[in-house]
Design an enzyme around this catalytic site. Sequence first.
Site, mmCIF file in Angstrom:
data_model
loop_
_atom_site.group_PDB
_atom_site.id
_atom_site.type_symbol
_atom_site.label_atom_id
_atom_site.label_comp_id
_atom_site.label_asym_id
_atom_site.label_seq_id
_atom_site.Cartn_x
_atom_site.Cartn_y
_atom_site.Cartn_z
ATOM 1 N N LYS A 128 0.367 -1.283 -0.271
ATOM 2 C CA LYS A 128 -0.162 0.837 0.381
ATOM 3 C C LYS A 128 0.568 1.260 0.212
ATOM 4 O O LYS A 128 1.772 1.370 0.256
ATOM 5 C CB LYS A 128 -1.133 -0.217 1.469
ATOM 6 N N ASP A 168 -7.473 4.151 -4.235
ATOM 7 C CA ASP A 168 -7.569 4.611 -3.464
ATOM 8 C C ASP A 168 -8.195 5.585 -3.067
ATOM 9 O O ASP A 168 -8.188 6.839 -3.591
ATOM 10 C CB ASP A 168 -6.756 3.378 -2.067
HETATM 11 P P1 NDP Z 1 -12.849 8.122 -2.393
HETATM 12 O O1 NDP Z 1 -11.645 8.975 -2.837
HETATM 13 O O2 NDP Z 1 -13.488 8.093 -3.959
HETATM 14 O O3 NDP Z 1 -14.245 8.740 -2.251
HETATM 15 C C1 NDP Z 1 -13.828 8.917 -0.110
HETATM 16 C C2 NDP Z 1 -14.954 9.096 -0.228
HETATM 17 O O4 NDP Z 1 -14.949 8.597 1.244
HETATM 18 C C3 NDP Z 1 -15.414 10.568 -0.408
HETATM 19 O O5 NDP Z 1 -17.264 10.871 -0.658
HETATM 20 C C4 NDP Z 1 -15.287 11.097 0.296
HETATM 21 O O6 NDP Z 1 -15.929 12.270 1.494
HETATM 22 C C5 NDP Z 1 -15.647 9.840 2.058
HETATM 23 N N1 NDP Z 1 -14.771 10.484 3.174
HETATM 24 C C6 NDP Z 1 -13.553 10.757 3.434
HETATM 25 N N2 NDP Z 1 -13.803 10.824 4.295
HETATM 26 C C7 NDP Z 1 -14.761 10.502 5.211
HETATM 27 C C8 NDP Z 1 -15.332 11.379 6.657
HETATM 28 N N3 NDP Z 1 -14.785 10.813 7.378
HETATM 29 N N4 NDP Z 1 -16.676 10.514 7.122
HETATM 30 C C9 NDP Z 1 -17.420 10.617 5.822
HETATM 31 N N5 NDP Z 1 -16.588 10.434 4.804
HETATM 32 C C10 NDP Z 1 -15.755 9.934 4.548
HETATM 33 O O7 NDP Z 1 -12.114 7.067 -2.165
HETATM 34 P P2 NDP Z 1 -12.709 5.197 -2.315
HETATM 35 O O8 NDP Z 1 -14.160 5.559 -2.303
HETATM 36 O O9 NDP Z 1 -12.132 4.237 -3.740
HETATM 37 O O10 NDP Z 1 -12.074 4.675 -0.810
HETATM 38 C C11 NDP Z 1 -13.079 4.282 0.286
HETATM 39 C C12 NDP Z 1 -12.668 3.319 1.303
HETATM 40 O O11 NDP Z 1 -13.109 2.176 0.848
HETATM 41 C C13 NDP Z 1 -11.090 3.334 1.450
HETATM 42 O O12 NDP Z 1 -11.234 3.168 2.785
HETATM 43 C C14 NDP Z 1 -10.851 2.597 0.570
HETATM 44 O O13 NDP Z 1 -9.577 1.932 0.966
HETATM 45 C C15 NDP Z 1 -11.648 1.528 0.459
HETATM 46 N N6 NDP Z 1 -11.435 0.439 -1.073
HETATM 47 C C16 NDP Z 1 -11.219 1.086 -1.764
HETATM 48 C C17 NDP Z 1 -10.497 0.567 -2.862
HETATM 49 C C18 NDP Z 1 -11.013 0.777 -4.266
HETATM 50 O O14 NDP Z 1 -10.932 -0.142 -5.294
HETATM 51 N N7 NDP Z 1 -11.012 1.617 -4.482
HETATM 52 C C19 NDP Z 1 -10.763 -1.145 -2.885
HETATM 53 C C20 NDP Z 1 -11.479 -1.815 -1.798
HETATM 54 C C21 NDP Z 1 -11.567 -0.627 -0.787
HETATM 55 P P3 NDP Z 1 -14.509 13.882 0.318
HETATM 56 O O15 NDP Z 1 -14.996 13.575 -0.674
HETATM 57 O O16 NDP Z 1 -15.497 15.397 1.452
HETATM 58 O O17 NDP Z 1 -13.577 13.012 1.500
HETATM 59 O O1 2IT Z 2 -8.194 -1.721 -0.503
HETATM 60 C C1 2IT Z 2 -7.682 -2.027 -1.807
HETATM 61 O O2 2IT Z 2 -8.090 -3.495 -1.360
HETATM 62 C C2 2IT Z 2 -7.980 -1.126 -2.784
HETATM 63 N N1 2IT Z 2 -7.726 0.463 -2.949
HETATM 64 C C3 2IT Z 2 -7.863 -1.556 -4.028
HETATM 65 C C4 2IT Z 2 -6.090 -1.907 -4.548
HETATM 66 C C5 2IT Z 2 -5.815 -3.055 -6.062
HETATM 67 O O3 2IT Z 2 -4.432 -2.815 -5.878
HETATM 68 O O4 2IT Z 2 -6.495 -2.546 -6.660
#
Ligand code: NDP
Ligand code: 2IT
Length: 448
Positions: A128, A168
């Site tokens: 990561k 992420d």
């Molecule tokens: P994004 O940056 O696309 O979106 C993050 C979202 O979470 C935004 O809407 C953001 O709002 C909101 N957010 C952040 N902090 C807070 C908070 N304290 N309270 C409420 N909302 C909050 O990220 P992702 O959707 O990619 O990631 C979201 C989660 O999923 C993370 O934990 C990530 O590690 C996990 N994840 C992501 C994967 C991926 O493929 N992208 C895969 C697996 C897990 P704001 O814009 O206001 O900051």
């Molecule tokens: O938390 C996660 O699994 C991710 N942000 C996706 C990682 C990846 O390599 O696709």
Amino acid sequence: MSATSYVQSVYTQVQRRNADEPEFLAAVKEMFDSLIPYFEKHPEQIGEGLLERVVEPERLIHFRVAWVDDSGKVQVNRGFRVQFNSALGPYKGGLRLHPSVNASIIKFLGFEQVFKNALTTLPMGGGKGGSDFDPKGKSDGEVMRFCQAFMSELQRHIGADIDVPAGDIGVGGREIGYLYGYYKKIRDIHTQGVFTGKGLGYGGSLVRTQATGYGLVYFVERMLQDVQMELRNKTVVVSGSGNVAIYAIEKAQQLGAKVLACSDSEGYILDHNGINLDIVKELKEVKRGRIKEYLDHVPTASFHPGSMDIWSIPCDIALPCATQGELDGKSARLLIDNGCKVVAEGANMPTTLEATELFLKNHVFFGPGKAANAGGVATSGLEMSQNSLRLSWTFEEVDAKLKEIMSKIYDNAKRTAEAFDDPMNLVLGANIAGFEKVAMAMKAQGIL
Ligand code: NDP
Ligand code: 2IT
């Protein structure tokens, strides 16, 4: 030595060595608690140094990222990459750009990624990375210059068979384009497999954008089958409004659920008619705006400041898809008292240890992130396969593979939970199944 004293003694050492890393310690604690029954059943594994090794990253890279903002001022951010474990394959995991990023957050994410990737059944180790750079409010030019400065260092540590980053929080298609483009420029090579989440025109995979959210809902469908429920007509609350949240909402709606609310870090919106996802997509994916602007389009909806209060909304299913620690004990209590039946983690460690305990004790069926949100990295694995083959599969092909992988992850976690006499405890099942795969590969490869 008993299993409990072995696990506790290693945890005490982890606490001592990482005293100022609360997120990392929480991730390790959850994993270790699940492993006591494993070592009780396999006392012959005590003394192999498995826990001691698995909690220590193979490498932690910390670097300076200097770039120039639009006003000509020099900015300095911290860059990180943790290469946590390579027993199963090249390091694999996303990059996060958020002001909260530090070594603790990167290590907790890297640690979880190791076991999540093991559960996908694909040959990927865990890593990561990221930076405390805040993309919010930055121009495209600033984001590009930051990404180029970040990649000027990261490039020496990554490669299709070494370490493969992806997105992420704060890293989507725009950032991946800049990062991949700069890698290609300075290395003078088109190694598509060095990055996943790429644009479709330059080696990306169909479904990768949707994969984490869709995969989460495929996982929830399997959970619901086991408690004789289905998504149709169920009420769902999804936190966040980023990549994971948007595509979780999309799939849940396609399967007939009513999604009542979603959020960003400022607060949540509640729409009793069901969230209009086209408006959320336009606001978040195109305009990079705030969720409260939803009300400009749907005046009958309401906005509530304070994102954690989203869990006070009565619902059948809760899907935390924003960030770590966003669902605490008090929120869990509210969900339980309001009759919520199923919770599954789209984000990484969104539910605190106290909240997870409450769900397990009160028979709320709980899907842990390592299993439930593995669809994103699994589809990254499928992107790597397509890049190696120099072929692109259709949307339907990738989606079918994603669905099958989520189903296998569910079966593995459930079967393992049953084997340990705690059949509804998917935390236990996913942690033990993921750990065993990594630990056995480490053992076979000698003391490293
Ligand atoms: P994004 O940056 O696309 O979106 C993050 C979202 O979470 C935004 O809407 C953001 O709002 C909101 N957010 C952040 N902090 C807070 C908070 N304290 N309270 C409420 N909302 C909050 O990220 P992702 O959707 O990619 O990631 C979201 C989660 O999923 C993370 O934990 C990530 O590690 C996990 N994840 C992501 C994967 C991926 O493929 N992208 C895969 C697996 C897990 P704001 O814009 O206001 O900051
Ligand atoms: O938390 C996660 O699994 C991710 N942000 C996706 C990682 C990846 O390599 O696709």
